[in-house]
Design a protein around this motif. Structure first.
Motif, PDB file in Angstrom:
ATOM      1  N   ASN A  98      35.107  44.486  44.073  1.00  0.00           N
ATOM      2  CA  ASN A  98      35.126  43.061  44.382  1.00  0.00           C
ATOM      3  C   ASN A  98      35.845  42.332  43.247  1.00  0.00           C
ATOM      4  OD1 ASN A  98      34.644  40.514  45.322  1.00  0.00           O
ATOM      5  ND2 ASN A  98      32.440  40.558  44.992  1.00  0.00           N
ATOM      6  N   VAL A  99      37.100  41.979  43.443  1.00  0.00           N
ATOM      7  CA  VAL A  99      37.912  41.340  42.404  1.00  0.00           C
ATOM      8  C   VAL A  99      37.532  39.865  42.295  1.00  0.00           C
ATOM      9  CG1 VAL A  99      40.248  40.750  41.681  1.00  0.00           C
ATOM     10  CG2 VAL A  99      39.798  42.947  42.794  1.00  0.00           C
ATOM     11  N   GLU A 100      37.201  39.444  41.072  1.00  0.00           N
ATOM     12  CA  GLU A 100      36.870  38.046  40.823  1.00  0.00           C
ATOM     13  C   GLU A 100      38.095  37.256  40.379  1.00  0.00           C
ATOM     14  OE1 GLU A 100      33.620  37.416  38.139  1.00  0.00           O
ATOM     15  OE2 GLU A 100      32.499  39.073  38.997  1.00  0.00           O
ATOM     16  N   TYR A 101      38.875  37.857  39.467  1.00  0.00           N
ATOM     17  CA  TYR A 101      39.985  37.111  38.867  1.00  0.00           C
ATOM     18  C   TYR A 101      40.999  38.090  38.282  1.00  0.00           C
ATOM     19  CZ  TYR A 101      42.324  33.646  35.895  1.00  0.00           C
ATOM     20  OH  TYR A 101      43.255  32.836  35.312  1.00  0.00           O
ATOM     21  N   VAL A 102      42.274  37.736  38.351  1.00  0.00           N
ATOM     22  CA  VAL A 102      43.338  38.539  37.755  1.00  0.00           C
ATOM     23  C   VAL A 102      44.116  37.631  36.814  1.00  0.00           C
ATOM     24  CG1 VAL A 102      45.409  39.904  38.182  1.00  0.00           C
ATOM     25  CG2 VAL A 102      43.536  39.980  39.827  1.00  0.00           C
TER      26      VAL A 102
END
Length: 70
Positions: free
Chosen positions: A43-47
């Motif tokens: 689950n990607v929150e921020y890049v």
């Protein structure tokens, strides 16, 4: 370019700041990185793009600094 990805291991659980993990990925853009790590099941929150002094800091102060080339 190198990007720092903030993520949760489980896509089924509610994100909790204390469980946020990071990994570093080499890619051309944020969209490129997201497409590459999409199959990891996280689950990607921020890049965030990391360069210059910020990259130097991460390399020196993060003992787990490894760049994934997916």
């Amino acid at each position: 370019m190198i990007f720092k990805v903030f993520y949760q291991e489980s896509v089924t659980e509610v994100p909790v700041r204390e469980k946020t993990k990071t990994l570093f990925v080499s890619g051309e853009s944020v969209r490129d990185v997201l497409s590459r790590i999409g199959k990891l099941g996280i689950n990607v929150e921020y890049v965030q793009e990391v360069k210059g002094a910020h990259l130097d800091y991460e390399q020196q102060n993060n003992e787990d600094f490894k760049v994934l080339e997916i």
